[in-house]
Scaffold this active site. Structure first.
Site, PDB file in Angstrom:
ATOM      1  N   GLU A  86      -8.374   4.225   1.479  1.00  0.00           N
ATOM      2  CA  GLU A  86      -7.327   5.136   1.962  1.00  0.00           C
ATOM      3  C   GLU A  86      -7.777   6.601   1.840  1.00  0.00           C
ATOM      4  O   GLU A  86      -8.299   7.165   2.766  1.00  0.00           O
ATOM      5  CB  GLU A  86      -5.998   4.836   1.250  1.00  0.00           C
ATOM      6  CG  GLU A  86      -5.511   3.433   1.639  1.00  0.00           C
ATOM      7  CD  GLU A  86      -4.177   3.027   1.036  1.00  0.00           C
ATOM      8  OE1 GLU A  86      -3.729   3.636   0.062  1.00  0.00           O
ATOM      9  OE2 GLU A  86      -3.589   2.059   1.561  1.00  0.00           O
TER      10      GLU A  86
HETATM   11  C1  HEC Z   1      -4.860   4.988   4.837  1.00  0.00           C
HETATM   12  C2  HEC Z   1      -3.439   4.792   4.972  1.00  0.00           C
HETATM   13  C3  HEC Z   1      -2.504   5.320   3.919  1.00  0.00           C
HETATM   14  C4  HEC Z   1      -2.484   6.571   3.342  1.00  0.00           C
HETATM   15  C5  HEC Z   1      -3.445   7.718   3.566  1.00  0.00           C
HETATM   16  C6  HEC Z   1      -1.328   6.592   2.482  1.00  0.00           C
HETATM   17  N1  HEC Z   1      -0.670   5.404   2.540  1.00  0.00           N
HETATM   18 FE1  HEC Z   1       1.093   4.972   1.661  1.00  0.00          FE
HETATM   19  N2  HEC Z   1       0.820   3.035   2.099  1.00  0.00           N
HETATM   20  C7  HEC Z   1      -0.209   2.523   2.859  1.00  0.00           C
HETATM   21  C8  HEC Z   1      -0.242   1.089   2.728  1.00  0.00           C
HETATM   22  C9  HEC Z   1      -1.229   0.152   3.388  1.00  0.00           C
HETATM   23  C10 HEC Z   1       0.804   0.756   1.835  1.00  0.00           C
HETATM   24  C11 HEC Z   1       1.147  -0.644   1.327  1.00  0.00           C
HETATM   25  C12 HEC Z   1       0.139  -1.013   0.236  1.00  0.00           C
HETATM   26  C13 HEC Z   1       0.547  -2.203  -0.571  1.00  0.00           C
HETATM   27  O1  HEC Z   1       1.729  -2.569  -0.566  1.00  0.00           O
HETATM   28  O2  HEC Z   1      -0.315  -2.772  -1.231  1.00  0.00           O
HETATM   29  C14 HEC Z   1       1.476   2.003   1.495  1.00  0.00           C
HETATM   30  C15 HEC Z   1       2.603   2.093   0.693  1.00  0.00           C
HETATM   31  C16 HEC Z   1       3.271   3.279   0.422  1.00  0.00           C
HETATM   32  C17 HEC Z   1       4.562   3.374  -0.204  1.00  0.00           C
HETATM   33  C18 HEC Z   1       5.434   2.222  -0.667  1.00  0.00           C
HETATM   34  C19 HEC Z   1       6.501   1.891   0.336  1.00  0.00           C
HETATM   35  C20 HEC Z   1       7.199   0.593   0.022  1.00  0.00           C
HETATM   36  O3  HEC Z   1       8.190   0.282   0.674  1.00  0.00           O
HETATM   37  O4  HEC Z   1       6.743  -0.150  -0.862  1.00  0.00           O
HETATM   38  C21 HEC Z   1       4.841   4.712  -0.323  1.00  0.00           C
HETATM   39  C22 HEC Z   1       6.094   5.322  -0.922  1.00  0.00           C
HETATM   40  C23 HEC Z   1       3.709   5.426   0.212  1.00  0.00           C
HETATM   41  N3  HEC Z   1       2.792   4.528   0.692  1.00  0.00           N
HETATM   42  C24 HEC Z   1       3.548   6.801   0.181  1.00  0.00           C
HETATM   43  C25 HEC Z   1       2.323   7.418   0.407  1.00  0.00           C
HETATM   44  C26 HEC Z   1       1.984   8.768  -0.024  1.00  0.00           C
HETATM   45  C27 HEC Z   1       2.910   9.703  -0.745  1.00  0.00           C
HETATM   46  C28 HEC Z   1       0.700   8.993   0.378  1.00  0.00           C
HETATM   47  C29 HEC Z   1      -0.147  10.213   0.138  1.00  0.00           C
HETATM   48  C30 HEC Z   1      -0.390  10.568  -1.238  1.00  0.00           C
HETATM   49  C31 HEC Z   1       0.265   7.792   1.074  1.00  0.00           C
HETATM   50  N4  HEC Z   1       1.250   6.860   1.044  1.00  0.00           N
HETATM   51  C32 HEC Z   1      -0.974   7.671   1.702  1.00  0.00           C
HETATM   52  C33 HEC Z   1      -1.080   3.263   3.628  1.00  0.00           C
HETATM   53  C34 HEC Z   1      -1.375   4.585   3.370  1.00  0.00           C
END
Ligand code: HEC
Ligand code: HEC
Length: 344
Positions: free
Chosen positions: A151
């Site tokens: 990521e």
């Molecule tokens: C490269 C893509 C990517 C980036 C960049 C990214 N995310 Fe995500 N995010 C995901 C993915 C994929 C998941 C699910 C991962 C899992 O459940 O294992 C996720 C899950 C989440 C969730 C949980 C939502 C839920 O319903 O469970 C939150 C809140 C979130 N991200 C916030 C952020 C924040 C704040 C950042 C920056 C610091 C960020 N993400 C950066 C891909 C990304």
């Protein structure tokens, strides 16, 4: 409206004496409770809908607006990634419902992720964060993407050093936090911003508030079907999900039929190591679901119609007729709320 038994309902009526006293006590207390609103719910839910499994989203979030504004800026800042190319918003674009529309997102150096990206909208309403609930809070969740090599592939030392060189950040953090720029304060600001990402005022919520015209007859029928099929036993509460873990494929084996099982498919088992948690996921919230395709943790399903048919089949063991399916989809589209402002 027909009601489903909800998990949080207590059995009543076993001891008539006790019930009477309880009823008498409630008679006195209820008017008080209604004004106090214990659970923080909006008080203006129409009386006839107070026992519905879905609750409206509150219109006002009480957070420090200046910290939220700083969090919004950080959320859109690619310097949180190792090579300054990937911001949180890359995978969670707010204009598109808080997710990027891909089966799996692409992180730094074009690396493909392991699991579908859930929306950040309304994520503060979830019992925990991630599909498997491995982060207890929004703050803790942020450690995940920041360090994940697929990521953002960075670390706090690197991020703090980059942001400290930015005069504007320096000024903002000094103003808002006694301890200036550090990991805890960056996480605090981003999580504060995320808590503002609620989507109130959907047509369905207006209906719950008592506006009968807010949804059509077909959409009402779809809602009744959503309850009578049993969808609401898992998808319920303010987020229409997000408040329990359930197995994917309770009735029919989803993974046996799909094949190619990956580590991510094991869901909650990866957190607890308990066999009975295999293939369990946090039930996704269905708010704004018309915007968040493709569906399921593997992003395997491109349309809402197909997601509903698969749910009926794998979770409830039913072949859903196209007419019922389409009515449920119509209902689900009434859950799209007012999106927060989208400019950085
Ligand atoms: C490269 C893509 C990517 C980036 C960049 C990214 N995310 Fe995500 N995010 C995901 C993915 C994929 C998941 C699910 C991962 C899992 O459940 O294992 C996720 C899950 C989440 C969730 C949980 C939502 C839920 O319903 O469970 C939150 C809140 C979130 N991200 C916030 C952020 C924040 C704040 C950042 C920056 C610091 C960020 N993400 C950066 C891909 C990304
Ligand atoms: C036993 C609990 C349970 C029942 C009953 C249930 N669901 Fe689900 N639902 C889940 C879980 C768990 C997932 C996540 C599955 C996955 O990602 O592999 C899910 C995912 C979904 C999704 C995809 C959401 C997304 O963001 O990917 C939709 C849409 C959905 N359900 C609608 C329904 C409808 C409509 C019904 C009734 C016909 C229903 N569900 C019944 C537990 C349930």
């Amino acid at each position: 409206m027909n009601h489903l038994p909800r998990k949080d309902h207590h059995e009543s009526g076993k001891r008539p004496g006790g019930t009477f006293i309880l009823a008498a006590a409630l008679w006195v207390l209820l008017p008080l409770l209604a004004t106090v609103s214990l659970s923080g719910e909006p008080k203006n839910v129409a009386k006839r809908y107070r026992n519905e499994p879905i609750r409206p989203i509150p219109a006002i979030v009480d957070v420090d607006r200046r910290k939220a504004a700083l969090g919004r800026r950080l959320f859109h800042d690619p310097r949180l990634s190792h090579d300054n190319t990937v911001s949180c918003a890359r995978c969670h674009p707010l204009k598109r419902g808080g997710t990027d529309g891909l089966p799996r997102s692409v992180g730094i150096k074009g690396t493909l992720g392991d699991i579908n990206t859930p929306t950040v909208l309304n994520s503060s309403l979830n019992i925990a964060q991630f599909w498997d609930g491995r982060a207890a809070t929004l703050e803790e969740q942020i450690d995940g993407p920041v360090h994940n090599p697929k990521e953002m592939g960075s670390n706090w030392k690197e991020i703090v050093s980059k942001l400290s060189r930015d005069k504007e950040y320096h000024r903002l953090f000094e103003e808002l936090y006694d301890t200036g720029i550090n990991a805890a304060n960056i996480k605090d600001a981003i999580a504060t911003f995320e808590r503002t990402l609620l989507t109130p005022d959907s047509r369905f919520d207006r209906f719950l508030h008592g506006d009968e015209q807010a949804i059509t007859d077909d959409e009402k029928k779809g809602y009744l079907l959503f309850k009578s099929y049993g969808c609401a036993s898992c998808h319920q509460g303010m987020a229409v999900g997000g408040n329990m873990y359930e197995k994917m494929g309770i009735v029919q084996g989803y993974f046996a039929e799909r094949g190619n099982i990956t580590r991510a498919d094991y869901g909650r088992f990866n957190v607890t190591g308990l066999k009975e948690h295999r293939f369990e996921f946090k039930v996704p919230g269905l708010r704004n679901v018309e915007l968040t395709a493709p569906y399921f943790h593997d992003g395997a399903v491109p349309t809402l119609e197909e997601a509903v048919s698969k749910m009926a089949y794998y979770q409830l063991g039913r072949e859903i007729p196209p007419r019922d399916r389409d009515l449920i989809v119509k209902f689900l589209k009434t859950l799209t709320g007012r999106l927060p402002e989208t400019s950085p």
